[in-house]
Motif scaffolding. Sequence first.
Motif, PDB file in Angstrom:
ATOM      1  N   ASP A 193       9.669  -4.365 -10.599  1.00 37.93           N
ATOM      2  CA  ASP A 193       9.540  -3.998 -12.039  1.00 37.93           C
ATOM      3  C   ASP A 193       8.047  -4.238 -12.472  1.00 37.93           C
ATOM      4  OD1 ASP A 193      12.233  -3.791 -12.195  1.00 37.93           O
ATOM      5  OD2 ASP A 193      12.734  -5.835 -12.000  1.00 37.93           O
ATOM      6  N   ALA A 194       7.272  -4.990 -11.779  1.00 42.53           N
ATOM      7  CA  ALA A 194       5.951  -5.004 -12.078  1.00 42.53           C
ATOM      8  C   ALA A 194       5.095  -3.864 -11.949  1.00 42.53           C
ATOM      9  CB  ALA A 194       5.341  -6.188 -11.354  1.00 42.53           C
ATOM     10  N   LEU A 195       5.457  -2.943 -10.547  1.00 37.77           N
ATOM     11  CA  LEU A 195       4.476  -2.001 -10.241  1.00 37.77           C
ATOM     12  C   LEU A 195       5.234  -0.586 -10.830  1.00 37.77           C
ATOM     13  CD1 LEU A 195       4.523  -3.076  -6.643  1.00 37.77           C
ATOM     14  CD2 LEU A 195       2.424  -2.903  -8.180  1.00 37.77           C
ATOM     15  N   GLY A 196       6.588  -0.365 -10.998  1.00 40.13           N
ATOM     16  CA  GLY A 196       7.100   0.932 -11.679  1.00 40.13           C
ATOM     17  C   GLY A 196       7.690   0.734 -12.992  1.00 40.13           C
ATOM     18  N   GLY A 197       8.547   1.753 -13.236  1.00 40.62           N
ATOM     19  CA  GLY A 197       8.931   1.771 -14.691  1.00 40.62           C
ATOM     20  C   GLY A 197       7.768   1.940 -15.763  1.00 40.62           C
ATOM     21  N   ASN A 198       8.235   1.259 -16.659  1.00 42.41           N
ATOM     22  CA  ASN A 198       6.989   1.286 -17.707  1.00 42.41           C
ATOM     23  C   ASN A 198       5.981   0.085 -17.665  1.00 42.41           C
ATOM     24  OD1 ASN A 198       8.602  -1.020 -18.468  1.00 42.41           O
ATOM     25  ND2 ASN A 198       8.892  -0.514 -20.542  1.00 42.41           N
ATOM     26  N   ALA A 229       3.521  16.206  -9.944  1.00 39.50           N
ATOM     27  CA  ALA A 229       3.219  17.361 -10.895  1.00 39.50           C
ATOM     28  C   ALA A 229       3.704  18.654 -10.434  1.00 39.50           C
ATOM     29  CB  ALA A 229       1.786  17.732 -10.861  1.00 39.50           C
ATOM     30  N   ARG A 230       4.551  18.687  -9.254  1.00 40.32           N
ATOM     31  CA  ARG A 230       5.415  19.889  -8.824  1.00 40.32           C
ATOM     32  C   ARG A 230       6.740  19.619  -9.104  1.00 40.32           C
ATOM     33  NH1 ARG A 230       1.616  19.657  -4.286  1.00 40.32           N
ATOM     34  NH2 ARG A 230       3.489  18.440  -2.880  1.00 40.32           N
ATOM     35  N   GLY A 231       7.067  18.676  -9.631  1.00 44.69           N
ATOM     36  CA  GLY A 231       8.407  18.100 -10.130  1.00 44.69           C
ATOM     37  C   GLY A 231       9.294  17.627  -8.611  1.00 44.69           C
ATOM     38  N   GLU A 232       8.553  17.139  -7.473  1.00 46.54           N
ATOM     39  CA  GLU A 232       9.251  16.701  -6.578  1.00 46.54           C
ATOM     40  C   GLU A 232       9.556  15.475  -6.865  1.00 46.54           C
ATOM     41  OE1 GLU A 232       7.042  17.649  -2.713  1.00 46.54           O
ATOM     42  OE2 GLU A 232       6.568  19.477  -3.375  1.00 46.54           O
ATOM     43  N   LYS A 233      10.923  14.773  -6.033  1.00 49.52           N
ATOM     44  CA  LYS A 233      11.161  13.345  -6.054  1.00 49.52           C
ATOM     45  C   LYS A 233      10.559  12.717  -5.078  1.00 49.52           C
ATOM     46  CE  LYS A 233      15.221  10.644  -6.370  1.00 49.52           C
ATOM     47  NZ  LYS A 233      16.711  10.503  -6.195  1.00 49.52           N
ATOM     48  N   VAL A 234       9.577  11.610  -5.357  1.00 50.70           N
ATOM     49  CA  VAL A 234       8.889  10.685  -4.462  1.00 50.70           C
ATOM     50  C   VAL A 234       9.736   9.618  -4.240  1.00 50.70           C
ATOM     51  CG1 VAL A 234       6.937   9.626  -4.248  1.00 50.70           C
ATOM     52  CG2 VAL A 234       6.797  11.755  -5.131  1.00 50.70           C
ATOM     53  N   HIS A 235      10.020   9.394  -2.872  1.00 49.76           N
ATOM     54  CA  HIS A 235      10.615   8.115  -2.705  1.00 49.76           C
ATOM     55  C   HIS A 235       9.664   6.860  -2.664  1.00 49.76           C
ATOM     56  CE1 HIS A 235      12.985   4.954  -0.444  1.00 49.76           C
ATOM     57  NE2 HIS A 235      12.235   4.950   0.477  1.00 49.76           N
ATOM     58  N   VAL A 236       9.971   5.741  -3.412  1.00 44.33           N
ATOM     59  CA  VAL A 236       8.982   4.808  -3.778  1.00 44.33           C
ATOM     60  C   VAL A 236       9.746   3.604  -2.633  1.00 44.33           C
ATOM     61  CG1 VAL A 236       8.015   3.067  -4.967  1.00 44.33           C
ATOM     62  CG2 VAL A 236       8.308   5.294  -5.789  1.00 44.33           C
ATOM     63  N   PRO A 237       9.151   3.225  -1.543  1.00 48.73           N
ATOM     64  CA  PRO A 237       9.707   2.216  -0.581  1.00 48.73           C
ATOM     65  C   PRO A 237       9.617   0.717  -0.925  1.00 48.73           C
ATOM     66  CG  PRO A 237       7.671   3.005   0.411  1.00 48.73           C
ATOM     67  CD  PRO A 237       8.013   3.568  -0.858  1.00 48.73           C
ATOM     68  N   TYR A 238      10.337   0.397  -1.915  1.00 49.96           N
ATOM     69  CA  TYR A 238      10.236  -0.867  -2.491  1.00 49.96           C
ATOM     70  C   TYR A 238      10.926  -2.080  -1.723  1.00 49.96           C
ATOM     71  CZ  TYR A 238       8.768   0.733  -7.403  1.00 49.96           C
ATOM     72  OH  TYR A 238       8.152   1.379  -8.254  1.00 49.96           O
ATOM     73  N   GLY A 290       0.760  -1.194  -0.136  1.00 47.38           N
ATOM     74  CA  GLY A 290      -0.097   0.183   0.058  1.00 47.38           C
ATOM     75  C   GLY A 290       0.800   1.214   0.035  1.00 47.38           C
ATOM     76  N   ASN A 291       2.115   1.179   0.677  1.00 50.35           N
ATOM     77  CA  ASN A 291       2.863   2.345   0.672  1.00 50.35           C
ATOM     78  C   ASN A 291       3.592   2.427  -0.513  1.00 50.35           C
ATOM     79  OD1 ASN A 291       2.348   2.725   3.505  1.00 50.35           O
ATOM     80  ND2 ASN A 291       3.812   1.642   4.130  1.00 50.35           N
ATOM     81  N   VAL A 292       3.723   1.339  -1.358  1.00 50.31           N
ATOM     82  CA  VAL A 292       4.612   1.866  -2.414  1.00 50.31           C
ATOM     83  C   VAL A 292       3.305   2.520  -3.682  1.00 50.31           C
ATOM     84  CG1 VAL A 292       5.406   0.405  -4.813  1.00 50.31           C
ATOM     85  CG2 VAL A 292       6.181  -0.085  -2.338  1.00 50.31           C
ATOM     86  N   ILE A 293       2.376   1.735  -3.412  1.00 50.07           N
ATOM     87  CA  ILE A 293       1.318   2.178  -4.547  1.00 50.07           C
ATOM     88  C   ILE A 293       0.699   3.608  -4.163  1.00 50.07           C
ATOM     89  CG2 ILE A 293      -1.239   2.043  -5.244  1.00 50.07           C
ATOM     90  CD1 ILE A 293      -0.694  -1.017  -4.486  1.00 50.07           C
ATOM     91  N   ASN A 294       0.741   4.174  -2.842  1.00 53.03           N
ATOM     92  CA  ASN A 294       0.634   5.507  -2.603  1.00 53.03           C
ATOM     93  C   ASN A 294       1.457   6.354  -2.988  1.00 53.03           C
ATOM     94  OD1 ASN A 294      -1.953   4.882  -1.362  1.00 53.03           O
ATOM     95  ND2 ASN A 294      -0.985   4.461   0.911  1.00 53.03           N
ATOM     96  N   ALA A 295       2.936   6.001  -2.983  1.00 55.47           N
ATOM     97  CA  ALA A 295       4.037   6.698  -3.346  1.00 55.47           C
ATOM     98  C   ALA A 295       3.936   7.042  -5.102  1.00 55.47           C
ATOM     99  CB  ALA A 295       5.277   6.234  -2.769  1.00 55.47           C
ATOM    100  N   LEU A 296       3.857   5.778  -5.622  1.00 56.00           N
ATOM    101  CA  LEU A 296       3.582   5.629  -7.115  1.00 56.00           C
ATOM    102  C   LEU A 296       2.683   6.719  -7.684  1.00 56.00           C
ATOM    103  CD1 LEU A 296       4.383   1.959  -7.966  1.00 56.00           C
ATOM    104  CD2 LEU A 296       5.905   4.028  -8.270  1.00 56.00           C
ATOM    105  N   ALA A 297       1.230   6.760  -6.899  1.00 50.61           N
ATOM    106  CA  ALA A 297       0.322   7.523  -7.201  1.00 50.61           C
ATOM    107  C   ALA A 297       0.215   9.010  -6.726  1.00 50.61           C
ATOM    108  CB  ALA A 297      -1.046   6.860  -6.775  1.00 50.61           C
ATOM    109  N   ASP A 298       1.283   9.232  -6.010  1.00 50.48           N
ATOM    110  CA  ASP A 298       1.278  10.838  -5.727  1.00 50.48           C
ATOM    111  C   ASP A 298       1.544  11.961  -6.716  1.00 50.48           C
ATOM    112  OD1 ASP A 298       1.572  12.983  -4.019  1.00 50.48           O
ATOM    113  OD2 ASP A 298       2.928  12.299  -2.650  1.00 50.48           O
ATOM    114  N   ASP A 299       0.430  11.948  -7.521  1.00 48.44           N
ATOM    115  CA  ASP A 299       0.507  12.787  -8.556  1.00 48.44           C
ATOM    116  C   ASP A 299       0.652  14.382  -8.337  1.00 48.44           C
ATOM    117  OD1 ASP A 299      -0.204  10.806 -10.060  1.00 48.44           O
ATOM    118  OD2 ASP A 299      -2.314  10.911 -10.192  1.00 48.44           O
ATOM    119  N   ASP A 300       0.238  14.753  -7.014  1.00 52.23           N
ATOM    120  CA  ASP A 300       0.193  16.189  -6.806  1.00 52.23           C
ATOM    121  C   ASP A 300       2.039  16.556  -6.608  1.00 52.23           C
ATOM    122  OD1 ASP A 300      -2.426  16.392  -6.568  1.00 52.23           O
ATOM    123  OD2 ASP A 300      -2.465  16.241  -4.592  1.00 52.23           O
ATOM    124  N   ARG A 301       2.723  15.674  -5.913  1.00 55.63           N
ATOM    125  CA  ARG A 301       4.187  16.064  -5.829  1.00 55.63           C
ATOM    126  C   ARG A 301       4.890  15.732  -7.014  1.00 55.63           C
ATOM    127  NH1 ARG A 301       6.401  12.588  -0.742  1.00 55.63           N
ATOM    128  NH2 ARG A 301       8.205  13.954  -1.261  1.00 55.63           N
TER     129      ARG A 301
END
Length: 243
Positions: free
Chosen positions: A228-233, A208-217, A195-206
């Motif tokens: 690799d199944a959640l991030g990238g392309n 959009a502001r160009g902020e770097k979001v840490h994804v806790p894989y 859930g924490n990973v998905i929330n980080a990947l879906a943090d569109d607001d940050r």
Amino acid sequence: SEAHEENLSDGLQMNNLSDNVGLIPRFMFDIFSALEERKAESEDMILSVKATDSLIDFSVTASFLEVYGEDIYDLVDGSRQSLKLREDSNGEVFVMGLSKTPILTGNEAMDVLNTGTMNRTTASTLMNRTSSRSHAVFTVYLQQTTRGCEGVDITAKSRFTFVDLAGSERIKKTGAEGERAKEGIKINEGLLALGNVINALADDDRLARGEKVHVPYRQSKLTRLLQDALGGNSQPLFLACVS
């Protein structure tokens, strides 16, 4: 269970899928049907100057594992030897020693799935007589070789990851004690990390502001495995079964 295996076999006879057959069998039969159809069309058009991206060859393999607690086990091998997660020079996460079975048909894919399902860790709780005590990951690896009108062969690799997550548990409701309670805690920890990973990947607001979001894989083996199944392309799709 034996009854489930018999029903599944009945539903897959002659490649005629019944209404009771689930997502993975449908996907496997569809992908082989599409590949064979595309290859046949390519063979008919291979000499035509209009032919582009003709499918010359393809191969499909599959693996099936479970994340039990913080251990990873190969469900096809069945030896119950804990496997290690590693990262290659390209940054791709893989499981050392995980077996990959070549499959030529949808039925062969289901043989791999059935074998692994029989080896998956289950136990009885007050909420479920055959409760899954692990997260299961069935992965299909597809390699395709295509040829363009210039006669150049290009090999593309794809990966389809099907994840059956164990349901979150409340110990008071499941009545779990001892080992069952420890399993439930680990299940919940893995789901929380996901859930924490998905929330980080879906943090569109940050983003959009160009902020770097840490994804806790690296928060759990489950999220590290699915990086690799959640991030990238990748293109993740979540299905919830609610009853």
